[in-house]
Structures are given as structure tokens and as C-alpha cells.
Design a protein around this motif. Sequence first.
Motif, PDB file in Angstrom:
ATOM      1  N   PRO A   1       0.707  -1.279   0.070  1.00  0.00           N
ATOM      2  CA  PRO A   1       0.041  -0.353   0.143  1.00  0.00           C
ATOM      3  C   PRO A   1       0.762   1.237   0.063  1.00  0.00           C
ATOM      4  CG  PRO A   1       0.091  -0.899   2.021  1.00  0.00           C
ATOM      5  CD  PRO A   1       0.858  -2.068   1.266  1.00  0.00           C
ATOM      6  N   GLY A   2       0.271   2.185  -0.618  1.00  0.00           N
ATOM      7  CA  GLY A   2       1.036   3.483  -0.467  1.00  0.00           C
ATOM      8  C   GLY A   2       2.139   3.558  -1.486  1.00  0.00           C
ATOM      9  N   GLY A   3       2.470   4.991  -1.825  1.00  0.00           N
ATOM     10  CA  GLY A   3       3.853   5.386  -2.468  1.00  0.00           C
ATOM     11  C   GLY A   3       3.604   4.732  -3.921  1.00  0.00           C
ATOM     12  N   VAL A   4       4.766   4.372  -4.494  1.00  0.00           N
ATOM     13  CA  VAL A   4       5.196   3.755  -5.828  1.00  0.00           C
ATOM     14  C   VAL A   4       5.679   2.545  -5.645  1.00  0.00           C
ATOM     15  CG1 VAL A   4       6.150   4.378  -8.306  1.00  0.00           C
ATOM     16  CG2 VAL A   4       4.702   6.142  -6.866  1.00  0.00           C
ATOM     17  N   VAL A   5       5.189   1.681  -6.434  1.00  0.00           N
ATOM     18  CA  VAL A   5       6.028   0.111  -6.530  1.00  0.00           C
ATOM     19  C   VAL A   5       5.885  -0.044  -8.235  1.00  0.00           C
ATOM     20  CG1 VAL A   5       6.401  -2.152  -6.054  1.00  0.00           C
ATOM     21  CG2 VAL A   5       5.291  -0.323  -4.223  1.00  0.00           C
ATOM     22  N   ALA A   6       7.032  -0.191  -8.791  1.00  0.00           N
ATOM     23  CA  ALA A   6       6.979  -0.702 -10.164  1.00  0.00           C
ATOM     24  C   ALA A   6       8.011  -1.945 -10.385  1.00  0.00           C
ATOM     25  CB  ALA A   6       7.804   0.797 -11.068  1.00  0.00           C
ATOM     26  N   ALA A   7       7.532  -2.754 -11.031  1.00  0.00           N
ATOM     27  CA  ALA A   7       8.588  -3.882 -11.451  1.00  0.00           C
ATOM     28  C   ALA A   7       8.311  -4.354 -12.920  1.00  0.00           C
ATOM     29  CB  ALA A   7       7.935  -5.173 -10.703  1.00  0.00           C
ATOM     30  N   GLY A   8       9.701  -4.168 -13.612  1.00  0.00           N
ATOM     31  CA  GLY A   8       9.971  -4.389 -14.846  1.00  0.00           C
ATOM     32  C   GLY A   8       9.258  -3.636 -15.800  1.00  0.00           C
ATOM     33  N   LEU A   9       9.096  -2.323 -15.744  1.00  0.00           N
ATOM     34  CA  LEU A   9       8.448  -1.496 -16.662  1.00  0.00           C
ATOM     35  C   LEU A   9       9.190  -1.317 -17.910  1.00  0.00           C
ATOM     36  CD1 LEU A   9       6.728   1.392 -14.640  1.00  0.00           C
ATOM     37  CD2 LEU A   9       5.555  -0.557 -15.535  1.00  0.00           C
ATOM     38  N   VAL A  10       8.448  -1.361 -19.004  1.00  0.00           N
ATOM     39  CA  VAL A  10       9.013  -1.339 -20.351  1.00  0.00           C
ATOM     40  C   VAL A  10       8.012  -0.621 -21.356  1.00  0.00           C
ATOM     41  CG1 VAL A  10       9.963  -2.465 -22.569  1.00  0.00           C
ATOM     42  CG2 VAL A  10      10.583  -3.633 -20.121  1.00  0.00           C
ATOM     43  N   LYS A  11       8.732   0.357 -22.110  1.00  0.00           N
ATOM     44  CA  LYS A  11       7.770   0.841 -22.788  1.00  0.00           C
ATOM     45  C   LYS A  11       8.557   1.055 -24.264  1.00  0.00           C
ATOM     46  CE  LYS A  11       4.544   3.254 -24.628  1.00  0.00           C
ATOM     47  NZ  LYS A  11       3.136   2.489 -24.967  1.00  0.00           N
ATOM     48  N   ARG A  12       7.963   0.879 -25.299  1.00  0.00           N
ATOM     49  CA  ARG A  12       8.595   1.073 -26.705  1.00  0.00           C
ATOM     50  C   ARG A  12       7.767   2.115 -27.687  1.00  0.00           C
ATOM     51  NH1 ARG A  12       8.649  -4.166 -25.379  1.00  0.00           N
ATOM     52  NH2 ARG A  12      10.695  -5.131 -25.437  1.00  0.00           N
ATOM     53  N   PHE A  13       8.294   2.716 -28.403  1.00  0.00           N
ATOM     54  CA  PHE A  13       7.514   3.557 -29.338  1.00  0.00           C
ATOM     55  C   PHE A  13       8.072   3.426 -30.641  1.00  0.00           C
ATOM     56  CE2 PHE A  13       7.192   6.242 -25.465  1.00  0.00           C
ATOM     57  CZ  PHE A  13       5.806   6.441 -25.241  1.00  0.00           C
ATOM     58  N   ASP A  14       6.950   3.156 -31.492  1.00  0.00           N
ATOM     59  CA  ASP A  14       7.488   2.624 -32.949  1.00  0.00           C
ATOM     60  C   ASP A  14       8.522   1.690 -33.021  1.00  0.00           C
ATOM     61  OD1 ASP A  14       5.775   4.741 -33.896  1.00  0.00           O
ATOM     62  OD2 ASP A  14       7.325   6.346 -33.759  1.00  0.00           O
ATOM     63  N   GLU A  15       8.106   0.695 -32.039  1.00  0.00           N
ATOM     64  CA  GLU A  15       9.087  -0.514 -31.965  1.00  0.00           C
ATOM     65  C   GLU A  15      10.634  -0.151 -31.575  1.00  0.00           C
ATOM     66  OE1 GLU A  15       7.697  -3.418 -32.300  1.00  0.00           O
ATOM     67  OE2 GLU A  15       6.128  -2.402 -32.775  1.00  0.00           O
ATOM     68  N   ALA A  16      10.753   1.019 -31.159  1.00  0.00           N
ATOM     69  CA  ALA A  16      11.904   1.483 -30.528  1.00  0.00           C
ATOM     70  C   ALA A  16      12.129   1.273 -29.090  1.00  0.00           C
ATOM     71  CB  ALA A  16      12.627   2.746 -30.929  1.00  0.00           C
ATOM     72  N   PRO A  17      13.117   0.960 -28.419  1.00  0.00           N
ATOM     73  CA  PRO A  17      13.075   0.784 -26.855  1.00  0.00           C
ATOM     74  C   PRO A  17      13.279   2.260 -26.411  1.00  0.00           C
ATOM     75  CG  PRO A  17      15.059  -0.081 -27.619  1.00  0.00           C
ATOM     76  CD  PRO A  17      14.536   0.106 -28.994  1.00  0.00           C
ATOM     77  N   THR A  18      12.340   2.640 -25.416  1.00  0.00           N
ATOM     78  CA  THR A  18      12.202   3.874 -24.761  1.00  0.00           C
ATOM     79  C   THR A  18      12.442   3.941 -23.173  1.00  0.00           C
ATOM     80  OG1 THR A  18      10.859   4.745 -26.295  1.00  0.00           O
ATOM     81  CG2 THR A  18      11.021   6.073 -24.421  1.00  0.00           C
ATOM     82  N   LEU A  19      12.178   3.059 -22.639  1.00  0.00           N
ATOM     83  CA  LEU A  19      12.063   2.762 -21.305  1.00  0.00           C
ATOM     84  C   LEU A  19      12.189   1.264 -20.836  1.00  0.00           C
ATOM     85  CD1 LEU A  19      11.911   4.183 -18.287  1.00  0.00           C
ATOM     86  CD2 LEU A  19       9.496   3.502 -18.425  1.00  0.00           C
ATOM     87  N   GLY A  20      13.368   1.144 -19.918  1.00  0.00           N
ATOM     88  CA  GLY A  20      13.222  -0.166 -19.199  1.00  0.00           C
ATOM     89  C   GLY A  20      14.009  -1.289 -19.482  1.00  0.00           C
ATOM     90  N   PRO A  21      13.912  -2.504 -18.850  1.00  0.00           N
ATOM     91  CA  PRO A  21      13.078  -2.832 -17.843  1.00  0.00           C
ATOM     92  C   PRO A  21      13.339  -1.664 -16.685  1.00  0.00           C
ATOM     93  CG  PRO A  21      14.376  -4.720 -18.130  1.00  0.00           C
ATOM     94  CD  PRO A  21      14.800  -3.761 -19.086  1.00  0.00           C
ATOM     95  N   VAL A  22      12.497  -1.241 -15.924  1.00  0.00           N
ATOM     96  CA  VAL A  22      12.728  -0.379 -14.815  1.00  0.00           C
ATOM     97  C   VAL A  22      11.916  -1.057 -13.520  1.00  0.00           C
ATOM     98  CG1 VAL A  22      12.447   1.936 -13.707  1.00  0.00           C
ATOM     99  CG2 VAL A  22      13.381   1.824 -16.017  1.00  0.00           C
TER     100      VAL A  22
END
Length: 226
Positions: free
Chosen positions: A6-27
Motif C-alpha cells: 500500500p501507498g507510494g509507488v511500486v514498479a516492477a519491470g516497466l518497459v515502453k517502446r515507441f514505434d518498436e524502438a526501446p524507450t524505457l526499461g526494464p525499470v
Amino acid sequence: MSLKEPGGVVAAGLVKRFDEAPTLGPVSMTAAPGELTLVTGDNGAGKTTLLRILATSVLPDAGSATVGGFDVVSQGAQVRARMGMALVNERSLFWRLTARRNLELFARMRGLGQAQRRSEVDALLAELGLATHADKPVELLSSGQRQRVVLARALLGEPDVLLIDEPLRGLDHTATEQVLSVLTSRATAGAAVVVAAPEAEALAGVASHHVALSPQPAEPQPEPTA
């Protein structure tokens, strides 16, 4: 790491791609209530993308995250009700309205009653050194002053989680000290504060934790066939 925490921020393995290009992650990261977490990285490392995922305006391609104990994909409304966000160079203010009128409008949209709206808006304008500029149209404010109006908007309603992008860009010494004081006071009061910046700079001295992002390498292109 439990995504049920509970509370705050918890992120596990976040990945984001734009136009198939890697932009973020894994974070993977945590930002606990009562602490200021600093996220740094060069341009292209995905700092703003990370904040947008946590704010539910961008969907991740992989991984999971919760804000205030709610999933950013399946419980977006609950996430947005508990967080405030300020992006650098954001142009979502109403430029022909005054700084005060902008904040009163956004405070009403957050569901604050009239008395609370007036009290919070006046307090934030004073706290961020904007009281003498409160009744000027936003279009006549300097970029640093507009940036502080956007920050004030994120603080309305005392959200549990703050997602703040490059809050010190272009500020003079006095404004920098005001913004640092505001951010640390919100963390001390119990909010989970996540601040993104290209470098640690003055924020390193007030951060409880530091998450460093690296630009993602471009994926190799297939060799052309003869």
C-alpha cells in the motif's frame, strides 16, 4: 517486491517502446510515502515516459506498477485521484487566465470546496513566491513562474503521490530554494515524492533514494538481403 504494497509507488519491470524502438526499461523501483525519490538520466533515458506511465497517461508494454496501492493500468481513476503531476514545459494552463484563476479552476476540478480552494491557492502562491504575480495572465509570466504555477497545480488537494519533472530547470537561486522547500515539506508530511531530472544537482541533498536510468540502445536492424 510486492505490487500489493500500500501507498507510494511500486514498479516492477516497466518497459515502453515507441514505434518498436526501446524507450524505457526494464525499470523496477519503489518510492515510499514520506520520502523524496530522485530519478535521473540523460535525454532519451525515459524519465518523462516513466512519470507518464505512473500517471496513467501512457500504458506500459511490459511490467507492472501501483500508485497509492492501485494498479496504473486497471485502476487508473483511483491512481489519478491520489496523485499530482507536473511536467517540464507543460502547456496545459489557460494562458489568458491569471495564475490565481488557473489554480482556482483546477482546484474546483479536483473537488475542493470554495473555502478550501481559496485557502490552498493563496497558500501555494505565497509558498512558491508567486503572490505578487498571482493576478497576471499566465501568458505574461516568465517560464520559471509558469513552471511554478504548474507545480502549484500538482500540489492542490494534498495528493498522496507527487510526480514532478525537472522542477528546477531555469530557476534562479531564490526560486530553486522555494521549490526545494516545497518538495521536501510534502515528503516530510507523508507524500511519496518522485522527482525526475537530468542530473542530481541540488536535488541530491534532499533525496532519500536515487534511481538512475540509462538510454536504451537501438535494436539492431536486419541485414539487407541481396
